[in-house]
Design an enzyme around this catalytic site. Structure first.
Site, PDB file in Angstrom:
ATOM      1  N   GLY A  53      26.974  30.119   6.430  1.00  0.00           N
ATOM      2  CA  GLY A  53      27.878  29.864   5.326  1.00  0.00           C
ATOM      3  C   GLY A  53      27.120  29.634   4.039  1.00  0.00           C
ATOM      4  O   GLY A  53      25.976  30.068   3.887  1.00  0.00           O
ATOM      5  N   CYS A  54      27.747  28.956   3.090  1.00  0.00           N
ATOM      6  CA  CYS A  54      27.131  28.696   1.791  1.00  0.00           C
ATOM      7  C   CYS A  54      25.770  28.028   1.967  1.00  0.00           C
ATOM      8  O   CYS A  54      25.649  27.010   2.655  1.00  0.00           O
ATOM      9  CB  CYS A  54      28.045  27.800   0.952  1.00  0.00           C
ATOM     10  SG  CYS A  54      27.341  27.326  -0.637  1.00  0.00           S
ATOM     11  N   PHE A  55      24.739  28.607   1.337  1.00  0.00           N
ATOM     12  CA  PHE A  55      23.387  28.103   1.588  1.00  0.00           C
ATOM     13  C   PHE A  55      23.095  26.768   0.925  1.00  0.00           C
ATOM     14  O   PHE A  55      22.082  26.142   1.218  1.00  0.00           O
ATOM     15  CB  PHE A  55      22.309  29.129   1.248  1.00  0.00           C
ATOM     16  CG  PHE A  55      22.366  29.788  -0.113  1.00  0.00           C
ATOM     17  CD1 PHE A  55      23.018  29.231  -1.192  1.00  0.00           C
ATOM     18  CD2 PHE A  55      21.719  31.009  -0.311  1.00  0.00           C
ATOM     19  CE1 PHE A  55      23.041  29.847  -2.433  1.00  0.00           C
ATOM     20  CE2 PHE A  55      21.745  31.647  -1.545  1.00  0.00           C
ATOM     21  CZ  PHE A  55      22.404  31.058  -2.613  1.00  0.00           C
ATOM     22  N   TRP A  56      23.957  26.292   0.040  1.00  0.00           N
ATOM     23  CA  TRP A  56      23.708  24.982  -0.566  1.00  0.00           C
ATOM     24  C   TRP A  56      23.708  23.877   0.486  1.00  0.00           C
ATOM     25  O   TRP A  56      22.770  23.093   0.575  1.00  0.00           O
ATOM     26  CB  TRP A  56      24.763  24.679  -1.630  1.00  0.00           C
ATOM     27  CG  TRP A  56      24.759  25.606  -2.797  1.00  0.00           C
ATOM     28  CD1 TRP A  56      23.731  26.428  -3.199  1.00  0.00           C
ATOM     29  CD2 TRP A  56      25.823  25.815  -3.733  1.00  0.00           C
ATOM     30  NE1 TRP A  56      24.106  27.130  -4.319  1.00  0.00           N
ATOM     31  CE2 TRP A  56      25.380  26.777  -4.671  1.00  0.00           C
ATOM     32  CE3 TRP A  56      27.106  25.280  -3.861  1.00  0.00           C
ATOM     33  CZ2 TRP A  56      26.184  27.213  -5.730  1.00  0.00           C
ATOM     34  CZ3 TRP A  56      27.905  25.704  -4.916  1.00  0.00           C
ATOM     35  CH2 TRP A  56      27.448  26.660  -5.843  1.00  0.00           C
TER      36      TRP A  56
END
Length: 216
Positions: A53-56
């Site tokens: 998912g979102c790499f943050w």
């Protein structure tokens, strides 16, 4: 001509992908949390790429693991060299948002990292993760050794049994060896949630425990 929306659920063919660029994106080569380099040869250390998912939020999951030397946010698994964030968001690069994890095998096992990976997201969602929809959010493990690849496949099969028992569908995680080129994301995306403590994090696991790495 296909619109951008056509690639939210389908990875583009090489001829459809954006051309990208030869030069790597500018990068401040120091990890904000531990001071280690983001890019290097990393002699004596192991590497793996995870997409969840979102790499943050994904990167934060791994920089907190003892034994991990460094982490970096980037793009992998697609066709466009040195893609930008906006290009990846278009769906026309084929990349998934990924985290490069460099770790000391004497301090943390690969199985422990796999357990962190599986339990930190829902690997049954295909081309999305929660409210984040698109090919860039697909689940992936890109291995750098044959041993990692075998362990990743075995962990998938073990976790699938637990997920099935809990009522979840089939795991859609892409598991590959050898790992594709990892293209570092723009500097602001590196250790994003350390720079922006109130920033977005859409990661959410299934609540199902993974039966590997328990003693790591």
């Amino acid at each position: 001509m296909l619109g951008i929306g056509a690639f939210k659920q389908r990875i583009p063919c090489p001829g459809e992908a954006l051309p990208g660029r030869e030069q790597a994106l500018p990068l401040h080569n120091t990890h904000l949390i531990n001071g280690h380099p983001l890019r290097g040869e990393f002699t004596g250390l192991a590497q793996v790429q995870f997409g969840l998912g979102c790499f943050w939020g994904a990167e934060r999951k791994f920089w907190k693991v003892p034994g991990v030397y460094t982490t970096a946010a980037g793009y992998a698994g697609g066709q466009t060299p040195n893609a930008t964030y906006s290009e990846v968001c278009s769906g026309q690069t084929g990349h998934t948002e990924a985290v490069l994890v460099v770790f000391d095998e004497q301090a943390v096992s690969f199985e422990h990292l796999l357990r962190t990976f599986w339990e930190s997201h829902d690997p049954t969602q295909g081309m999305q993760q929660g409210n984040d929809v698109g090919t860039q959010y697909r689940s992936a493990i890109y291995c750098t050794t044959q041993a990692q690849y075998a362990a990743a496949l075995a962990s998938r099969d073990a976790y699938q049994q637990q997920l099935t028992a809990a009522g979840y569908g089939a795991i859609t995680t892409e598991i590959g060896f050898p790992a594709p080129t990892f293209y570092y994301a723009e500097d602001d995306h590196q250790q994003y949630l350390a720079k922006h403590p109130n920033g977005y994090c859409g990661l959410g696991g299934t609540g199902v425990s993974c039966p590997i790495g328990l003693d790591a």
